[in-house]
Enzyme design. Sequence first.
Site, PDB file in Angstrom:
ATOM      1  N   TYR A 167       0.856  -1.195   0.000  1.00  0.00           N
ATOM      2  CA  TYR A 167       0.000   0.000   0.000  1.00  0.00           C
ATOM      3  C   TYR A 167       0.881   1.231   0.000  1.00  0.00           C
ATOM      4  O   TYR A 167       1.818   1.321   0.786  1.00  0.00           O
ATOM      5  CB  TYR A 167      -0.911   0.010   1.238  1.00  0.00           C
ATOM      6  CG  TYR A 167      -2.361  -0.020   0.831  1.00  0.00           C
ATOM      7  CD1 TYR A 167      -2.886   1.013   0.056  1.00  0.00           C
ATOM      8  CD2 TYR A 167      -3.185  -1.080   1.166  1.00  0.00           C
ATOM      9  CE1 TYR A 167      -4.197   0.980  -0.369  1.00  0.00           C
ATOM     10  CE2 TYR A 167      -4.503  -1.120   0.741  1.00  0.00           C
ATOM     11  CZ  TYR A 167      -5.003  -0.085  -0.027  1.00  0.00           C
ATOM     12  OH  TYR A 167      -6.288  -0.124  -0.451  1.00  0.00           O
ATOM     13  N   GLU A 214      -0.463   4.801  -0.675  1.00  0.00           N
ATOM     14  CA  GLU A 214      -1.239   6.025  -0.943  1.00  0.00           C
ATOM     15  C   GLU A 214      -0.391   7.252  -0.664  1.00  0.00           C
ATOM     16  O   GLU A 214       0.441   7.249   0.239  1.00  0.00           O
ATOM     17  CB  GLU A 214      -2.479   6.056  -0.048  1.00  0.00           C
ATOM     18  CG  GLU A 214      -3.569   5.126  -0.521  1.00  0.00           C
ATOM     19  CD  GLU A 214      -4.814   5.250   0.351  1.00  0.00           C
ATOM     20  OE1 GLU A 214      -4.715   5.806   1.448  1.00  0.00           O
ATOM     21  OE2 GLU A 214      -5.869   4.783  -0.088  1.00  0.00           O
ATOM     22  N   THR A 269      -2.926   7.669 -21.837  1.00  0.00           N
ATOM     23  CA  THR A 269      -2.833   6.268 -21.450  1.00  0.00           C
ATOM     24  C   THR A 269      -1.384   5.863 -21.696  1.00  0.00           C
ATOM     25  O   THR A 269      -0.642   6.572 -22.385  1.00  0.00           O
ATOM     26  CB  THR A 269      -3.716   5.355 -22.331  1.00  0.00           C
ATOM     27  OG1 THR A 269      -3.270   5.488 -23.688  1.00  0.00           O
ATOM     28  CG2 THR A 269      -5.180   5.725 -22.246  1.00  0.00           C
ATOM     29  N   LYS A 271      -1.472   2.466 -25.361  1.00  0.00           N
ATOM     30  CA  LYS A 271      -1.867   2.559 -26.774  1.00  0.00           C
ATOM     31  C   LYS A 271      -0.579   2.730 -27.593  1.00  0.00           C
ATOM     32  O   LYS A 271       0.270   1.858 -27.539  1.00  0.00           O
ATOM     33  CB  LYS A 271      -2.884   3.677 -26.951  1.00  0.00           C
ATOM     34  CG  LYS A 271      -4.174   3.390 -26.148  1.00  0.00           C
ATOM     35  CD  LYS A 271      -5.265   4.419 -26.335  1.00  0.00           C
ATOM     36  CE  LYS A 271      -6.462   4.095 -25.453  1.00  0.00           C
ATOM     37  NZ  LYS A 271      -7.513   5.136 -25.537  1.00  0.00           N
TER      38      LYS A 271
HETATM   39  C1  PLP Z   1      -8.566   5.397 -24.701  1.00  0.00           C
HETATM   40  C2  PLP Z   1      -8.837   6.791 -24.295  1.00  0.00           C
HETATM   41  C3  PLP Z   1      -9.120   7.120 -22.964  1.00  0.00           C
HETATM   42  C4  PLP Z   1      -9.406   6.075 -21.921  1.00  0.00           C
HETATM   43  O1  PLP Z   1      -8.380   5.278 -21.569  1.00  0.00           O
HETATM   44  P1  PLP Z   1      -8.640   3.990 -20.620  1.00  0.00           P
HETATM   45  O2  PLP Z   1      -7.265   3.573 -20.263  1.00  0.00           O
HETATM   46  O3  PLP Z   1      -9.399   3.032 -21.424  1.00  0.00           O
HETATM   47  O4  PLP Z   1      -9.393   4.468 -19.424  1.00  0.00           O
HETATM   48  C5  PLP Z   1      -9.254   8.450 -22.631  1.00  0.00           C
HETATM   49  N1  PLP Z   1      -9.127   9.411 -23.561  1.00  0.00           N
HETATM   50  C6  PLP Z   1      -8.890   9.133 -24.853  1.00  0.00           C
HETATM   51  C7  PLP Z   1      -8.776  10.257 -25.829  1.00  0.00           C
HETATM   52  C8  PLP Z   1      -8.741   7.820 -25.263  1.00  0.00           C
HETATM   53  O5  PLP Z   1      -8.551   7.542 -26.553  1.00  0.00           O
END
Ligand code: PLP
Length: 483
Positions: free
Chosen positions: A69, A71, A275, A278
């Site tokens: 933990y 926080e 994120t 991606k």
């Molecule tokens: C994918 C995405 C998110 C959300 O991301 P998560 O990890 O799925 O919560 C937020 N903003 C944009 C522009 C995205 O393309």
Amino acid sequence: MSTDSGTITPESRAYRAALEVIGQVEPGIAAAISAELRDQRASLKLIASENYASPAVLLAMGNWLSDKYAEGTIGRRFYAGCANIDTVEAIASEHARELFGAQHAYVQPHSGIDANLVAYWAILAHRIESPALEQAGARQVNDLSEQDWAQLRRSLGNQRLMGMSLDAGGHLTHGFRPNISGKMFDQRGYGTDPQTGLLDYDAVRSAAKEFRPLILVAGYSAYPRLINFAVMREIADEVGATLMVDMAHFAGLVAGKVLTGDFDPVPNASVVTTTTHKSLRGPRGGLVLGDAEFADQVDRGCPMVLGGPLGNIIAAKAVALAEARQPSFRDYAQRIVENARALAEGLLRRGATLVTGGTDNHLVLLDVSGYGVTGRQAESALLESGIVTNRNSIPQDPNGAWFTSGIRLGTPALTTRGFGPSELDEVAELIVTVLKGTSQKPAASGSPSKVHYILADGVAAEVNSRAADLLAKHPLYPSIDLS
Ligand SMILES: *Cc1c(COP(=O)(O)O)cnc(C)c1O
């Protein structure tokens, strides 16, 4: 593939051992993990938001950093014994600052949605709460009188936010009703030009002047062009808004220096969210970057809106960010864009219609209405043919956000596998072959269906086999052999 113990890679050894240990407790989970690798290897992944993290990133996630933990933030924890989490968080945050040239980096958000929520509360705290505390002569909210507190709560909940409309490629978290952002903020969206499909900065400016948002959000999930963040900053400054950029989709292109100058969100926006999984190719997670003046409030993300930090995931973010600082990542980012361009050109040459007529980034938005099918039907027919995509609405979509008239395609994942422009051209041919071979299947009543479809004989088999040939040339995770 050789499984000779003399040549077995460390990655193969690590995963075979991990699966054996997991399988002793719950064989179903070990089997599902292996099956996922098999499925990922066997499909042509064009989902613009997905990628393949490196074995080092994946391995950094499975360990005892998860048991702690922690926080709070470095040196200011609510729990004892956080020295190693402090180290991990400091390394991740330094890599993030160096990679993106940001004054501050907060590495705890568990996802992109969480990063946006942290950012919204930080901006509200900085712009609304802090001045109210100062005016009341209070150091923290607990020192406020009931009356001042009631007033502050009302003003925190009544601010305005402007972001790109959903059907123009914006994200739910940019102020739309199904998301908390649409409930906390009075929202207005800005769209794209109905003729060109491009962002119209003059229209954004005049809408912002009229609406006067506290927060102007730029960023998207399905816009195939670049955004000039310097112009967006000018607009924000003109109306007294804070510019926040959500680079969730294109962070890899920023990290890889494909997007620089006016197109780099970091020097232009006050707060930048992303994120990490991606185009950035890390573990599932989020980051908040930004100007030092927002740092204190951003660092309150946990426990303000986030649960306890995931030390193991932050470790994996640090590994991914270290990878993204290697010169090879610039080459990767460049190839993502070249591949997207090859895909777009291949589709156009074969008669497809693309929103905005092409791409400047990692994604292509294909309007499938000319083939007489919905996005939903196209998505299913492509999946049956071995091509994984997702349906996506197009501007002013007549089929709405569920069935849609579009298919979104992205190149980060295939680029990681090593695909090049000529192969993306072949992928374009496969996609068009499937779409030309797909037609609507009327519902039992005889009325048109937005879901059911007919794929002409032999198309799925032919495309699946050609896709398999392409995939065989670029094996996924070549260093991992589970057999
Ligand atoms: C994918 C995405 C998110 C959300 O991301 P998560 O990890 O799925 O919560 C937020 N903003 C944009 C522009 C995205 O393309």
